[in-house]
Each structure stands twice: as structure tokens, then as C-alpha cells.
Design an enzyme around this catalytic site. Structure first.
Site, PDB file in Angstrom:
ATOM      1  N   LYS A  28       0.842  -1.209   0.000  1.00  0.00           N
ATOM      2  CA  LYS A  28       0.000   0.000   0.000  1.00  0.00           C
ATOM      3  C   LYS A  28       0.874   1.255   0.000  1.00  0.00           C
ATOM      4  CE  LYS A  28      -3.794  -2.473   2.227  1.00  0.00           C
ATOM      5  NZ  LYS A  28      -4.595  -2.737   3.431  1.00  0.00           N
TER       6      LYS A  28
ATOM      7  N   GLN B 165      -4.478  -1.709   9.718  1.00  0.00           N
ATOM      8  CA  GLN B 165      -4.409  -3.032   9.093  1.00  0.00           C
ATOM      9  C   GLN B 165      -4.945  -4.109  10.032  1.00  0.00           C
ATOM     10  OE1 GLN B 165      -3.604  -3.423   5.926  1.00  0.00           O
ATOM     11  NE2 GLN B 165      -3.778  -5.638   5.902  1.00  0.00           N
TER      12      GLN B 165
ATOM     13  N   ASP C 202     -10.977   2.663   4.079  1.00  0.00           N
ATOM     14  CA  ASP C 202     -11.229   1.218   4.012  1.00  0.00           C
ATOM     15  C   ASP C 202     -12.735   0.928   3.962  1.00  0.00           C
ATOM     16  OD1 ASP C 202      -9.175  -0.643   3.856  1.00  0.00           O
ATOM     17  OD2 ASP C 202      -8.616  -0.434   5.971  1.00  0.00           O
TER      18      ASP C 202
HETATM   19  N1  GUN Z   1      -6.828  -7.022   6.263  1.00  0.00           N
HETATM   20  C1  GUN Z   1      -7.235  -7.748   5.193  1.00  0.00           C
HETATM   21  N2  GUN Z   1      -7.800  -6.946   4.278  1.00  0.00           N
HETATM   22  C2  GUN Z   1      -7.736  -5.693   4.770  1.00  0.00           C
HETATM   23  C3  GUN Z   1      -8.154  -4.423   4.272  1.00  0.00           C
HETATM   24  O1  GUN Z   1      -8.709  -4.284   3.185  1.00  0.00           O
HETATM   25  N3  GUN Z   1      -7.912  -3.359   5.087  1.00  0.00           N
HETATM   26  C4  GUN Z   1      -7.324  -3.474   6.281  1.00  0.00           C
HETATM   27  N4  GUN Z   1      -7.144  -2.380   7.003  1.00  0.00           N
HETATM   28  N5  GUN Z   1      -6.924  -4.638   6.776  1.00  0.00           N
HETATM   29  C5  GUN Z   1      -7.135  -5.738   6.015  1.00  0.00           C
END
Ligand code: GUN
Length: 294
Positions: free
Chosen positions: A53, A97, A120
Site C-alpha cells: 500500500k 491493518q 477502508d
Molecule cells: N486485512 C485484510 N484486508 C484488509 C483491508 O482491506 N484493510 C485493512 N485495514 N486490513 C485488512
């Protein structure tokens, strides 16, 4: 051969579009979009995802901030960190995350994120807005899938869409998006889960099959209607001595045999995965431009 829905290339196209927009904003004297990611602990997969990311932010010209916290951080300290980022006017988007260590409540942390910065799309405010078909940040994976369906001009109106898996991150929002009045949408949706009976039979009636069950190669050719569109959200590492890395990636769908029946299918890797990051960047751009909450 079916159409191979190329998420890698589509994600590149979206990233290029975002980079162009960032350059325009900067040329106009505007602020550089800025994403903050909070990573708690040292889970290998989470480190990989967050690293990807941050790298993607650089690619499109965003600023990024990675906040790393020890796995024994208290819930209170994490909540305070989220609040600090909420109040930082330079930061447009904030993600924490997942998964988090067991002693921390995911619900409490999620609910602490200001909906205006929740790129998100996990907060109750954004889930509610999406459900009401209001402008909203839609979670990255379902949003990435919607974008693939659009860009490949997959017909959805009146089709039977079967979603396997009811997670808050993928299956549940996907079912809502496919049923809503719009495009993609207007499908007749069946949301299936671990208590569903006759799953193979239900899958066989799907015109669009979206698989987010988290089991390697769960969907086999006998579960797929000829001419169906198959979207594979799964990603699993399996050992493979013939690869230099010692492993290869497979999805929730047995690709080779299902590809022979499907009209269109996403590969793993290079299907849904790359789209999730593109969707996150797009949400962050929307936030920087105040397009969702005004
Ligand atoms: N863990 C697995 N997928 C995601 C996501 O799309 N965002 C976040 N913050 N954590 C995750």
C-alpha cells in the site's frame, strides 16, 4: 477460452488515472493526498500488504505515513493514535491493518476512525451509507470487483449472482452492491455461507459467481454453469518445489478446469488482488477532494 479478467492491468490503468489527477491537483497549488496506515505487530502477511500500500502511494504521487506499533500496544494507546490521525489535517485517509492482536477490540478501533477518513470503508457510517446507496467509501475488495465488472462491461441486471462467504470485508458488502439499483447491480443475489445447504447446486445456477470463502481451490468445474462469470477473491500460498520462491499462489477456484467452462474469470494472482490497492488509492483521492462527505 474465456475472457481473462486482468486485474493487474486494470489496476495499473486506475493508478495512472490517479497519478494524472494528483499532478493536476499539485499544479493547481492543492495539497498532496496523504494516506496513513497503522500496523500493529509483525504479522508477515500484514507487513506485505501494508508495504504494498505504501509503495502504491509512492507510485501515484501520494504522501504516506506508516505508523508501526508493537503487538503489546494497549487498546487505549492505539485508540489515541487513531484520534491523533483523525485530527491531523494533512492526512486524508486512515487505515488500521487487520487482523489486530486479540486484546484489542476491532470494533472499538474501527468505530474510532472518522468516517470522513475511513478509506477502508469499514466504519458503521460508511457501511450504512453504502447500503443506502449514498456516496460512501466502499471497502477496497468489493469496490475493486465492481470496477472490474464495469471495465469489462459484464452485464449484471437480472442475472443471478451467487456470493460465497459473508465476511464484513468482502461477501456481505458484495451482496449489497450487486443487488443495488444501479450498474453494476440489479442482480438477483444469493449470499451463501457455512450453514448453506446444497451449495454446489446453488452455485450451478449462478450467472455471476463471486468466491470469497478462503479455501484453496474450493470451487470446481462441476459447481459452475457454462458461460458463467467467475470472480475469485481467494489467495493462498502453497508449497511448490519447482518455483524459485518455493511456493505459488492459488485462489478459491480451481482455475484450469473452471476456466474451460466460464465465459470470464479472474486469475490468481493478477485478478482481484491488485484491484484492492487501486481501490484504496481511489478512496484516498476521493477523500482528498472531499467527494464523498462534501
Ligand atoms: N486485512 C485484510 N484486508 C484488509 C483491508 O482491506 N484493510 C485493512 N485495514 N486490513 C485488512
Amino acid at each position: 477460452m474465456p475472457t481473462i479478467i486482468d486485474g493487474k492491468q486494470t489496476a495499473q490503468e486506475i493508478k495512472s488515472e490517479i497519478a494524472v489527477r494528483v499532478a493536476e491537483i499539485r499544479a493547481g497549488g492543492g495539497k498532496t493526498p496523504h494516506l496513513a496506515a497503522v500496523l500493529v505487530g509483525s504479522d508477515g502477511a500484514s507487513q506485505t500488504y501494508v508495504g504494498a500500500k505504501v509503495k502504491a502511494c509512492e507510485e501515484v504521487g501520494f504522501k504516506s505515513t506508516l505508523v508501526r506499533l508493537e503487538s503489546d500496544v494497549t487498546e487505549e494507546d492505539l485508540l489515541n493514535m487513531v484520534e491523533d490521525i483523525n485530527n491531523n489535517p494533512d492526512i486524508d485517509g486512515l487505515i488500521v491493518q487487520l487482523p489486530l492482536p486479540k486484546h484489542i477490540s476491532v470494533d472499538k478501533v474501527t468505530n474510532k476512525i472518522r468516517p470522513e477518513k475511513d478509506v477502508d470503508g469499514f466504519t458503521p457510517a460508511n457501511v450504512g451509507r453504502m447500503t443506502l446507496n449514498w456516496p460512501a467509501y466502499v471497502a477496497a475488495t468489493p469496490y475493486g470487483i465492481v470496477e472490474l465488472l464495469k471495465r469489462y462491461e459484464i452485464e449484471t441486471a437480472g442475472k443471478h449472482c451467487v456470493v460465497i462467504g459473508r465476511s464484513h470485508i468482502v461477501g456481505s458488502p458484495m451482496s449489497i452492491l450487486m443487488a443495488r439499483n444501479g450498474y453494476p447491480g440489479n442482480a438477483t443475489v444469493t449470499l451463501t455461507h457455512s450453514k448453506t445447504q446444497n451449495l454446489p447446486e446453488i452455485c450451478r445456477s449462478a450467472d455471476i459467481l463471486i468466491v470469497a470463502i478462503g479455501k484453496p481451490e474450493f470451487v470446481t468445474a462441476d459447481m459452475v454453469k457454462p458461460g458463467a462469470v467467475v470472480i475469485d477473491v481467494g489467495i493462498h500460498r502453497i508449497q511448490d518445489a519447482s518455483k524459485k520462491s518455493g511456493f505459488r499462489l492459488i485462489g478459491d477456484v480451481k482455475f484450469d478446469e473452471v476456466a474451460e467452462k466460464a465465459a470470464a474469470i479472474t486469475p490468481v494472482p493478477g485478478g482481484v488482488g491488485p484491484m484492492t490497492i487501486a481501490a484504496l488509492l481511489y478512496n484516498t483521492l476521493q477523500s482528498a477532494e472531499k467527494k464523498v462527505f462534501g
